[in-house]
Design an enzyme around this catalytic site. Structure first.
Site, PDB file in Angstrom:
ATOM      1  N   ARG A  12      31.934  32.490  53.535  1.00  0.00           N
ATOM      2  CA  ARG A  12      33.028  31.576  53.190  1.00  0.00           C
ATOM      3  C   ARG A  12      34.015  32.283  52.259  1.00  0.00           C
ATOM      4  O   ARG A  12      33.732  33.350  51.719  1.00  0.00           O
ATOM      5  CB  ARG A  12      32.490  30.313  52.515  1.00  0.00           C
ATOM      6  CG  ARG A  12      31.768  30.575  51.214  1.00  0.00           C
ATOM      7  CD  ARG A  12      31.265  29.287  50.597  1.00  0.00           C
ATOM      8  NE  ARG A  12      30.602  29.517  49.330  1.00  0.00           N
ATOM      9  CZ  ARG A  12      30.191  28.559  48.522  1.00  0.00           C
ATOM     10  NH1 ARG A  12      30.374  27.298  48.860  1.00  0.00           N
ATOM     11  NH2 ARG A  12      29.595  28.865  47.384  1.00  0.00           N
ATOM     12  N   ILE A  14      36.650  34.287  50.175  1.00  0.00           N
ATOM     13  CA  ILE A  14      37.099  35.677  50.185  1.00  0.00           C
ATOM     14  C   ILE A  14      36.171  36.547  51.019  1.00  0.00           C
ATOM     15  O   ILE A  14      36.620  37.396  51.793  1.00  0.00           O
ATOM     16  CB  ILE A  14      37.201  36.207  48.737  1.00  0.00           C
ATOM     17  CG1 ILE A  14      38.348  35.502  47.990  1.00  0.00           C
ATOM     18  CG2 ILE A  14      37.400  37.716  48.720  1.00  0.00           C
ATOM     19  CD1 ILE A  14      38.402  35.802  46.507  1.00  0.00           C
ATOM     20  N   GLY A  77      29.245  35.656  44.152  1.00  0.00           N
ATOM     21  CA  GLY A  77      29.290  35.304  42.745  1.00  0.00           C
ATOM     22  C   GLY A  77      29.204  33.806  42.542  1.00  0.00           C
ATOM     23  O   GLY A  77      29.389  33.021  43.477  1.00  0.00           O
ATOM     24  N   TYR A 140      31.262  34.210  32.941  1.00  0.00           N
ATOM     25  CA  TYR A 140      31.911  34.759  34.141  1.00  0.00           C
ATOM     26  C   TYR A 140      32.791  35.955  33.784  1.00  0.00           C
ATOM     27  O   TYR A 140      32.759  37.000  34.456  1.00  0.00           O
ATOM     28  CB  TYR A 140      32.738  33.651  34.794  1.00  0.00           C
ATOM     29  CG  TYR A 140      33.370  34.008  36.110  1.00  0.00           C
ATOM     30  CD1 TYR A 140      32.608  34.058  37.278  1.00  0.00           C
ATOM     31  CD2 TYR A 140      34.735  34.254  36.200  1.00  0.00           C
ATOM     32  CE1 TYR A 140      33.201  34.353  38.501  1.00  0.00           C
ATOM     33  CE2 TYR A 140      35.331  34.555  37.416  1.00  0.00           C
ATOM     34  CZ  TYR A 140      34.559  34.601  38.559  1.00  0.00           C
ATOM     35  OH  TYR A 140      35.151  34.906  39.768  1.00  0.00           O
TER      36      TYR A 140
END
Length: 234
Positions: A12, A14, A77, A140
């Site tokens: 999904r 990128i 990520g 993050y």
């Protein structure tokens, strides 16, 4: 020439755009996914990249089907946003484990085939947040910033063997994550972008595809922003 390409989180957003772009070039593309169905036209490998045994099994499956990995794109990520005072140890650790430690694990395993071939491309999908920081995203930002040090260390260690390592840092991008934002929050973020619009996943895929190609053979240790100007100066 068709190459063996391995993209994590390629079902999904990128990752999917990168997978489709590389497959359209004739490469043999494998992607990891944790749930749902893998995209058509590529080899889907169910894998939790935070589990070393599953990563090893994924590489073996890809090597049997496509040969040694020649292009690694570490894209998978997660986010667990919270203000620092409210961020739990688990939320910090899980984000670093998925976004940074897993990238180290993937790169280390990929070097086996790349060293034998004396060539290879490693491309890490970072974030503008990793360069400029962001409220509520200390975990993050720290993990994505770590990818820069990881890639540049790999570039120095393995450059003499024909292996390059680079980081692509997207800014705000049209994905499921941004679709969940309120219009007020989205408008505020767009005001910080000189181009006043979000990137398309295909915009990031185009840069990754270029880095993996011959035209970028003399580029390593670079951080390439695809963020509409949001991170310039960082």
């Amino acid at each position: 020439m068709s190459r063996s390409v391995f993209i994590t989180g390629g079902n999904r957003g990128i990752g999917l755009a990168i997978a489709r772009s590389m497959a359209a070039d004739g490469d043999k593309v494998a992607v990891t996914y944790r749930s749902g169905e893998p995209p058509a036209g590529v080899l889907g490998v169910q894998c939790d990249i935070t589990d070393p045994e599953q990563v090893e099994a994924a590489f073996r499956q890809i090597e049997e089907a496509h040969g040694p990995v020649e292009v690694l794109v570490a894209n998978a990520g997660i986010t667990r946003d919270a203000l620092l005072m409210r961020m739990s140890e688990d939320d910090f650790g899980e984000v670093v484990s998925t976004n940074l430690t897993a990238a180290y694990r993937l790169a280390k395993r990929a070097t086996r085939g790349m060293l034998r071939a004396r060539k290879g491309r490693m491309i890490f999908i970072g974030s503008t947040v990793g360069l400029r920081g962001e409220t509520g995203q200390a975990n993050y930002a720290a993990a994505k910033a770590g990818l820069v040090g990881l890639a540049r260390s790999i570039a120095r260690e393995l450059g003499s063997r024909g292996i390059t390592a680079n980081v692509v840092t997207p800014g705000l991008t049209e994905t499921d994550m941004t679709a969940a934002l309120s219009q007020e929050r989205l408008d505020a973020m767009l005001q910080e972008i000189p181009l006043r619009k979000a990137a398309r996943p295909e915009d990031i895929a185009a840069v990754v595809r270029w880095l993996a190609g011959e035209d970028a053979s003399y580029i390593t240790g670079a951080v390439i922003p695809v963020d509409g100007g949001a991170g310039m100066g960082h």
